[in-house]
Design an enzyme around this catalytic site. Structure first.
Site, PDB file in Angstrom:
ATOM      1  N   HIS A 159     103.527  54.297 129.027  1.00  0.00           N
ATOM      2  CA  HIS A 159     104.140  54.858 127.342  1.00  0.00           C
ATOM      3  C   HIS A 159     102.770  55.484 126.793  1.00  0.00           C
ATOM      4  CE1 HIS A 159     106.071  54.746 123.779  1.00  0.00           C
ATOM      5  NE2 HIS A 159     105.251  54.223 123.163  1.00  0.00           N
ATOM      6  N   ASP A 174     101.826  57.567 123.667  1.00  0.00           N
ATOM      7  CA  ASP A 174     101.943  57.812 122.279  1.00  0.00           C
ATOM      8  C   ASP A 174     101.340  59.039 121.803  1.00  0.00           C
ATOM      9  OD1 ASP A 174     103.704  55.764 121.186  1.00  0.00           O
ATOM     10  OD2 ASP A 174     101.820  54.301 121.377  1.00  0.00           O
ATOM     11  N   ASP A 209     110.659  53.104 122.215  1.00  0.00           N
ATOM     12  CA  ASP A 209     109.738  52.523 121.070  1.00  0.00           C
ATOM     13  C   ASP A 209     110.060  52.737 119.835  1.00  0.00           C
ATOM     14  OD1 ASP A 209     107.505  51.059 120.607  1.00  0.00           O
ATOM     15  OD2 ASP A 209     106.040  52.468 120.714  1.00  0.00           O
ATOM     16  N   HIS A 248     107.158  58.918 117.254  1.00  0.00           N
ATOM     17  CA  HIS A 248     107.523  57.617 116.424  1.00  0.00           C
ATOM     18  C   HIS A 248     106.424  57.044 115.857  1.00  0.00           C
ATOM     19  CE1 HIS A 248     107.073  56.502 120.800  1.00  0.00           C
ATOM     20  NE2 HIS A 248     106.417  55.414 120.426  1.00  0.00           N
TER      21      HIS A 248
HETATM   22 ZN   LIG Z   1     104.748  54.231 121.119  1.00  0.00          ZN
END
Ligand SMILES: [Zn+2]
Length: 1092
Positions: free
Chosen positions: A133, A135, A248, A508
């Site tokens: 994951h 970001d 997420d 997000h």
């Molecule tokens: Zn995230």
């Protein structure tokens, strides 16, 4: 990304023999006490401790912890996502004699609990899906992340997958992948990636530039960010993602299933939903369902949805590659999340841990296939270590598959869903309700982020609106000017840069305001420079097409006004001038209706309001010149100067009669009554339905709980007020500026009676435009701009609008500007106020039986109805909690800015407002673009003005996009793949003749007797203004599929499919310019026009 865990935690790097964690194990379906209590018991006494029918186990570093759930895994801010909903640890069935090392016999018995399945084949098939994951900006910038781990993830994953046939990986965030592909990957690596993609071992899921937020993003921007990623993947690999991975995002919107279905996805994955609901869904095996996200659309827009269980997307305890190290990370005391290697000694522990987890999960699903996401944030930066360790565990389990009744394999998401799809289960259907707000536990309602970093939220939407206007301007220009002065490649590059910036900020942790300060600077920088580029592009287009201006005068300025909507818009545009005496004329030299008044915030400047009517995708030109004294007294019309009435400060009243001393402000649609005893709005008379509604607006503040030591506290994500909102001002001053075009009511709210500067303000405008059908929207709105800030520390500012409408505290708020959700008030013993907050992306309303009050907003906010007849908007937050981890990461919200949110209010009968709401929302979102230039600069190139024909759509159809994407691929899939095969290094040219057109029906079925009807549009005729149409091809939402070739999986359901919209109609012949658009449909086309 956030990990919201606070658990019983011993020492970070435990000494062997010392207890690190306390874990409760208990039978399914029962409550489990807090881990802290267990930790205390086992660290002070024996490692195994019974309490009632529960077993408390002390875990030492020599033994492996089981995967985390909320409440008993250490809080580590630098790793998010792990703990999710659910208050209890995974609850395997427990046997009296069970000990940690004695799990295997238990598992054998558990195997017998699965009566189905052939005895020779393992009952459970576990799909281990490796992922990382990443970001796109959270605690670190994109560039820092590229350097610290992203590059390593792709380098090592590609290497490992190339070496080992059995390995798999899913790639999610395209912004990172593209940065790696364009800036890092060697030709050899590119070849390897192409091979892996072709073999389906490296699978792109979701495929957007980012994993977008679903609460505070507009669906136009969601589509944009998805289109950007999909276009790249299709251009480069011919690949089209078919599964989503929204694991997420903080809550899940009902818009998403519709969009993903339209994009051709076969299944949708979400994760963060309310903890109570998830727990219930687990218990009832309802984590998988078919989601009908829209109440108006047909079965074609349904999608199979999988909610990740309480473990979320992380598999803690199975990470062998360590932590990414960022510049400035204090190494001292850092918790290296690196597991001990898998060896002969440790394998029983790893095995029992994994099997225990698998069996727990399997009990929550209806098929014997277990999705086991392997990874977490920033993992697989050393893929070789990861796979080398996991290989041993999996080989061990597979070699005992018949004993354990479990088999394991590396898989992509597609492998898993293909297996589930083949199971022939009749799935439950969920309707158009969303999963918002998101609560991770009873104390944490994630509703604060609806208003965190309000300034960035505003900038993101303004950038998006500018991009929208720039796209259609550029398309028109390129189609109509065969040899434009501007270089099309350069123009495309300007748009591309802003497309990327707007896509990025949908992440997000971006538009949500849940990122560190330096990351905020990055988002602002990317948006600002993207906007600058598009402004320059627009100026060049204007330069190219401005009328040659002859005549003696060279002073003054030319205003070029562009209407980016495909309807005629009548509105008032505002420009700032330095002097009150001006003359303003239109392109034919005629004076135009205008009004001048002193600017509200810059005393030396003047606002020039001009009434304008502009057809769809068209321009108006105005010349603004200082009036010479010789013009005075000639009777030549000039802009009226508004008159000002001042009303001195009135103190905030605590009770007492109101409404005795009212002053009206009137236009053709409303009479606003202002109370001179309070200087507040008193009521609004809606003239068409002849109804008067009491309406009062007050700024108030919630005090945020920010003390870390006192339990749950507020942060960028979580809204945690300490009691009810309180008035945030002591005095109000008012001014009414009246003129023939506009009357403006200026109310300044002072925090203290003697403050020299107001902390809050409301500037309301009522227009006196024509009452023609074009002027309907202008007449029927009360425009408001607020000024909020700077706030004091730990304050959350709201504007509360109170009415005498009997609403029963029911609120309606939108999903991403696409559709409305009904929000009934909910009671909660812990968290009632924040629990009743919802995102408002574009609109919200409250209503009684007869009247409705609609709020339209330019940007996202939080919205709530805390009392009958009330609606309040969370506008701005400033808070700093003392959580040390957040302070180190600079993840605080010490936002001292002044924000200027814009709202339009509509009041009227349900019928009236229902017809006006969507179009007014778009009129606010896409206001005309005003470009000013000095008169002497015009017409240097002399291309002159070309009369452009307007592009006009029926009132219920919105031109969602008109752009030239610049993709290189052939629309014919087979031909495109052949080209990729043949000559992958060929530098293909961007196709500048392919126009992307997307149309949207704005209304729901049965929302309005006229506007909700299906609409047939002849593209040939509505697009006449752009040129002669040669071909029309209907495509999937992001353009990568020809819809006639897109065959999504069908999933059997317990409910019969509905027949609405186009599915019940025979499909039109391909290429037919006549298209019928049904309520809420979004249709995407490639259009080719004749070369000029
Ligand atoms: Zn995230």
């Amino acid at each position: 990304m956030k990990s919201g865990v606070r658990g019983a935690r011993g020492k970070l790097a435990g000494i062997p023999g010392e207890v690190m964690f306390g874990v409760w194990l208990k039978a399914n379906g029962q409550e489990t006490p807090d881990g802290a209590e267990c930790y205390k018991a086992v660290s002070e006494g024996p490692r195994l401790h019974r309490s009632g029918d529960s077993l408390c186990v002390g875990v030492t570093p020599g033994l492996l912890p089981t995967p985390s759930t909320k409440g008993w895994w250490p809080h580590r801010l630098a790793r998010g996502g792990a703990p999710q909903a659910g208050r209890r640890p995974p609850a395997p069935v427990l046997a009296e004699e069970m000990e940690l090392r004695g799990w295997l016999p238990l598992l054998l018995r558990l195997g017998l609990m699965w009566p189905l399945g052939a005895p020779s084949e393992p009952r459970l098939r576990v799909f281990v899906v490796p992922h990382s994951h990443m970001d796109v900006g959270w605690l670190h910038t994109v560039q820092e992340s590229m350097q610290a781990y992203v590059t390593n993830v792709y380098n090592t994953v590609v290497e490992e997958l190339t070496l080992e046939k059995k390995c798999r990986f899913i790639a999610v965030e395209q912004e990172y992948f593209r940065l790696w592909w364009d800036g890092v990957a060697s030709e050899e690596q590119k070849g390897q990636v192409r091979q892996l993609v072709a073999e389906g071992r490296l699978e792109f899921v979701l495929g957007g530039q980012v994993m977008h937020d679903e609460a505070v993003t507009h669906f136009d921007d969601q589509i944009l960010q998805l289109t950007e990623g999909h276009g790249f993947l299709y251009d480069t690999f011919g690949a089209r993602p078919q599964f989503s991975w929204q694991v997420d995002s903080f809550g899940a919107s009902a818009t998403t299933p519709t969009l993903f279905a339209l994009a051709g996805f076969n299944a949708h994955v979400i994760s963060r939903i309310d903890y109570n609901l998830k727990e219930a869904m687990q218990k009832n095996q309802q984590l998988q369902f078919v989601w009908r996200g829209s109440r108006s659309l047909s079965a074609q827009q349904e999608i199979f949805t999988h909610v990740l269980d309480q473990f979320g997307y992380c598999s803690e305890g199975f990470n062998w590659d360590g932590e990414a190290i960022f510049p400035g990370t204090p190494l001292n005391g850092m918790y290296l999340q690196m597991q001990i290697p898998v060896t002969e000694d440790s394998i029983p522990n790893f095995t029992s841990l994994l099997l225990n987890n698998v069996l727990t999960r399997a009990s929550w699903f209806r098929t014997p296939h277990v999705l086991w996401p392997w990874g977490c944030d920033r993992e697989f930066l050393n893929a070789s270590l990861q796979f080398a360790n996991m290989d041993i565990i999996m080989e061990y389990i597979n070699s005992h598959a018949s004993e354990f009744n479990v088999s394991m394999e590396y898989a992509t998401l597609g492998d898993y869903f293909r297996a589930v799809h083949s199971d022939q289960v009749a799935w439950q259907v969920r309707d158009h309700h969303d999963f918002l707000p998101y609560s991770s536990d009873m104390h944490h309602a994630w509703t604060g982020f609806y208003a965190s970093r309000s300034g960035l939220k505003a900038l993101a939407r303004r950038a998006s609106a500018l991009l929208y206007a720039g796209e259609s301007m550029f398309t028109r220009h390129l189609l109509l000017a065969p040899h434009p002065h501007l270089d099309p490649a350069w123009g495309l590059q300007q748009l591309q840069q802003l497309r990327w910036a707007v896509s990025e900020v949908q992440h997000h942790d971006a538009i949500t305001g849940t990122h560190a300060l330096k990351v905020d600077d990055m988002f602002v920088e990317h948006l600002s420079s993207g906007m600058q580029g598009v402004h320059t592009l627009m100026a060049s287009i204007i330069q190219d097409r401005s009328p040659a201006h002859s005549g003696p005068e060279s002073a003054g300025r030319l205003a070029v006004v562009y209407n980016p909507l495909a309807w005629t818009i009548t509105t008032i545009i505002t420009m700032t001038v330095d002097f009150p005496s001006v003359s303003i004329t239109d392109e034919s030299g005629r004076p135009v209706p205008a009004q001048v008044q002193r600017s509200k915030e810059t005393p030396s400047a003047y606002d020039l309001h001009v009434l304008t009517t502009i057809p769809g995708l068209s321009y108006r030109h105005y010349s603004i010149q200082p009036r010479r004294s010789s013009q005075e007294g000639t009777g030549e019309p000039k802009p009226s100067v508004a008159s000002t009435q001042q009303f001195g400060r009135r103190l905030r009243r605590r009770g007492g009669r109101v409404g005795r001393n009212l002053v009206p402000v009137v236009n053709d649609c409303y009479i606003i009554f202002l109370d001179l005893d309070t200087n507040l709005m008193h009521s609004v008379w809606e003239r068409q339905s002849n109804q008067k509604v009491h309406v009062t607006q007050r700024f108030m503040e919630y005090h945020a709980i920010t003390d870390f030591s006192k339990g749950p506290f507020a942060d960028n994500y979580v809204f945690r007020p300490d009691g009810r909102a309180e008035p945030a001002w002591e005095a109000v001053r008012m001014e009414i500026v009246a003129g023939p075009l506009v009357t403006e009511i200026r109310q300044d709210f002072y925090r203290e009676v003697n403050d020299s500067e107001p902390t809050f303000a409301i500037y309301s405008r009522l227009a006196h435009g024509p009452q023609s059908s074009d002027g309907e929207l202008l007449c029927h709105r009360i425009e408001q701009e607020y000024r909020v800030g700077p706030l004091e520390l730990d304050r959350e500012a709201i504007l509360r609008t109170s009415t005498d409408l009997n609403t029963g505290r029911v609120l309606y708020s939108d999903n991403n500007g696409y559709q409305m959700q009904r929000r009934a008030y909910r009671q909660d013993p812990w968290n009632t106020i924040p629990w009743n907050y919802y995102p408002m992306v574009q609109s919200a309303f409250i209503q009684s039986r007869r009247s409705r009050l609609v709020l339209l907003s330019e940007q996202a906010h939080g919205v709530s109805s805390q009392g009958n007849g009330q609606v309040e908007v969370l506008l701005h937050r400033r808070l700093v909690n003392n959580d040390p981890a957040k302070i180190i990461a600079d993840l605080t919200l010490n936002d001292t800015s002044v924000v200027h949110p814009v709202f339009w209010l509509l009041l009227g009968s349900r019928n009236l407002t229902s017809g006006l709401r969507q179009r007014s929302g778009l009129a606010l979102q896409h206001r005309p673009v005003v470009m000013l230039r000095e008169m002497s600069e015009t017409a240097r190139r002399g291309s002159g003005s070309r009369q452009q024909e307007a592009v006009m759509l029926p009132p219920s159809i919105h031109l969602q996009i008109l752009s030239i994407p610049g993709w290189k691929y052939s629309s014919n899939h087979t031909e495109h793949l052949r080209t990729l095969q043949k000559d992958r290094n060929r530098a293909a040219k961007a196709d500048l003749r392919r126009v992307l057109l997307r149309l949207q029906h704005l209304y729901e079925v049965e929302q309005d007797p006229v506007l909700s009807q299906p609409v047939t549009v002849n593209l040939q005729s509505v697009l006449r203004g752009l040129g002669s149409l040669v071909s029309v091809e209907e495509r999937s939402l992001t353009g990568t599929w020809n819809v006639s070739e897109m065959h999504r999986w069908t999933w059997s359901t317990r409910d019969p499919p509905r027949h609405r919209g186009s599915s019940s109609q025979p499909p039109p012949p391909p290429g037919d310019p006549e298209v019928t658009i049904y309520p809420k449909e979004i249709r995407t086309f490639f259009i080719h026009f004749q070369e000029q």
